[in-house]
Design an enzyme around this catalytic site. Structure first.
Site, PDB file in Angstrom:
ATOM      1  CE  LYS A 101       3.341   3.141  13.235  1.00  0.00           C
ATOM      2  NZ  LYS A 101       3.938   3.074  12.279  1.00  0.00           N
ATOM      3  CG  HIS A 111      -2.431  -0.773   1.116  1.00  0.00           C
ATOM      4  ND1 HIS A 111      -3.314  -0.288   1.899  1.00  0.00           N
ATOM      5  CD2 HIS A 111      -2.343  -2.139   0.336  1.00  0.00           C
ATOM      6  CE1 HIS A 111      -3.936  -1.713   1.568  1.00  0.00           C
ATOM      7  NE2 HIS A 111      -3.253  -3.146   0.521  1.00  0.00           N
ATOM      8  N   PRO A 125      -4.711   0.557  18.387  1.00  0.00           N
ATOM      9  CG  PRO A 125      -6.793  -0.686  18.216  1.00  0.00           C
ATOM     10  CD  PRO A 125      -5.757   0.386  19.274  1.00  0.00           C
TER      11      PRO A 125
HETATM   12  C1  PHB Z   1      -6.784  -4.378  10.310  1.00  0.00           C
HETATM   13  O1  PHB Z   1      -7.333  -5.026  11.596  1.00  0.00           O
HETATM   14  O2  PHB Z   1      -6.496  -4.518   9.865  1.00  0.00           O
HETATM   15  C2  PHB Z   1      -6.188  -2.790  10.944  1.00  0.00           C
HETATM   16  C3  PHB Z   1      -5.694  -2.318  12.894  1.00  0.00           C
HETATM   17  C4  PHB Z   1      -5.872  -1.187  12.735  1.00  0.00           C
HETATM   18  C5  PHB Z   1      -4.939  -0.034  11.471  1.00  0.00           C
HETATM   19  C6  PHB Z   1      -4.947  -0.814  10.232  1.00  0.00           C
HETATM   20  C7  PHB Z   1      -5.711  -1.803  10.362  1.00  0.00           C
HETATM   21  O3  PHB Z   1      -4.595   1.068  11.842  1.00  0.00           O
END
Ligand code: PHB
Ligand code: APR
Length: 389
Positions: free
Chosen positions: A296, A72, A292
């Site tokens: 990170k 990405h 989340p």
């Molecule tokens: C995901 O679970 O795909 C996910 C979770 C938090 C993020 C990005 C992706 O910031």
């Protein structure tokens, strides 16, 4: 039993450390509380920073990642009906790779097993002894039999609820915490993702995130009250609320289907200092937790592993303690930058119960600045793709 490094925890941090140490000729044993299948059953974020991709390549575990991962070059930020893209490639020349954490863990288990790595599963009553001396040992039970693992060092990779952090005396530890006044309700569905890249949405009804695992597996989140439980949300209610939080052009493209996983995660920022006590080193969630929002968690566990792996390799190869002596300070310096970014991005994208009209104006102005400023987007991109180790 004897080993060089006793690793408590068979999640991504423990496995990555074990595999990298093996590649450096350093022996380890991984002690895991659950079964391997249980560990592989966890649904976790999968946005990999460049640093983690590099470590997996050094660990000899990146083939499937490169074959199946999705590169990405940017991400979308939605603000009500508006949407703008933060272009990582244009800003910092580096992408991220979307590849589920479960797959990273699966690849690491496969590599450890192929290399004859030593594991103990379903361990109970783990006790670390002598970490503040020169001959630590880890004591545990398997199937009712008490066992002892003598080692040179202990790596506490046992997550937030493990025993390692609590082994460091309370009068030595300093803990920092922020609990966010909401959670994330997440749904996994066997549906095509609504977009080719992630969409982070700040809407008057709250935060939403459109993510994915692959072309046929989507992952969606909506901010929800901490008092909610997954049972409060039918699939239909979830999809309807998600649509209401997305720009209508996106909502109109959303392909819905039955949830194959539905859960609520609380959001917390947490750091314990120091990350070393004698011959015990904390890695990953055992030492720190991030909300989340910035993806990170896995990536900061990876930078911890990098610092500990290189320090232990110097110790065994060169007889130098410089790397392990600098571990806590080096790891924490990067941990706090990941905490800051995760806190900033969470503050930018969520609606907080105590927000005043002025606070909302500040949030809107921050989003407008991010939309309009190349330097603001570069700052976000630098953090999102991963600061250097
Ligand atoms: C995901 O679970 O795909 C996910 C979770 C938090 C993020 C990005 C992706 O910031
Ligand atoms: N003894 C042995 N193993 C234990 C113990 C214990 N006392 N306590 C916990 N464990 C195991 C857990 O079962 C788990 O498999 O330690 C492992 C810790 O793994 P994670 O919690 O995944 O933590 P970490 O390896 O640091 O990976 C961080 O995982 O939680 C996500 O968001 C986080 O993406 C980040 C990543």
């Amino acid at each position: 039993m004897k080993t060089s490094v006793a690793i408590i925890g068979g999640g991504p941090a423990g496995l990555l450390l074990s595999q990298l140490l093996h590649r450096s000729g350093v022996d380890s044993v991984v002690l895991e509380r659950k079964t391997k299948d249980y560990v592989l059953g966890r649904i976790r974020a999968g946005v990999l920073e460049r640093g983690l991709v590099g470590l997996l390549e050094q660990a000899g575990c990146a083939d499937r990642l490169h074959a199946e991962g999705h590169v990405h070059d940017g991400t979308w930020i939605a603000q009500g009906e508006e949407m703008f893209r933060v272009d990582f490639a244009a800003s910092v020349g580096t992408p991220v790779v979307v590849y589920g954490q479960t797959e990273v863990t699966r690849d690491l288990y496969a590599a450890r097993e192929a290399a004859g790595g030593r594991f103990e599963f379903e361990v109970e009553d783990v006790v670390i002894e002598g970490a503040d001396g020169d001959a630590p040992s880890v004591h545990y039970s398997v199937g009712g039999e008490r066992r002892r693992l003598d080692c040179d060092f202990v790596a506490g990779c046992d997550g937030f609820h493990g025993v390692s952090r609590r082994t460091i005396p309370e009068d030595v530890r300093r803990e920092y915490e922020k609990v966010y006044p909401f959670g994330w309700l997440g749904v996994l569905s066997e549906t095509p993702p609504v977009a080719d890249e992630l969409i982070y949405a700040n809407s008057p009804r709250g935060f939403a995130l459109c993510s994915m695992r692959n072309e046929a597996l989507s992952r969606y989140y909506i901010q929800c009250p901490l008092s909610d439980s997954p049972e409060d949300w039918s699939d239909e209610a979830f999809w309807e609320e998600l649509r209401r939080r997305l720009p209508s052009e996106v909502a109109g493209k959303l392909v819905t289907g039955p949830s194959i996983e539905k859960s609520i995660a609380p959001l917390r920022s947490f750091v314990t200092e120091p990350m070393r006590w004698g011959r015990l080193f904390l890695c990953g969630d055992a030492a720190h937790i991030v909300p989340p929002t910035g993806a990170k968690g896995l990536n900061t566990a990876a930078s911890d592993v990098h610092y500990l792996w290189t320090g232990l390799t110097e110790y065994y190869r060169d007889g130098s303690s410089a790397g392990i002596d600098a571990y806590s300070q080096r790891a924490l310096a990067r941990v706090w930058k990941a905490e800051r970014f995760s806190w900033w991005f969470s503050s930018l994208m969520h609606r907080y119960p105590e927000q005043t009209e002025f606070d909302l104006k500040m949030q809107t102005a921050e989003l407008d600045f991010l939309r309009d400023s190349a330097s603001a987007q570069r700052a976000m991109a630098e953090n999102y793709v991963g600061l250097p180790y």
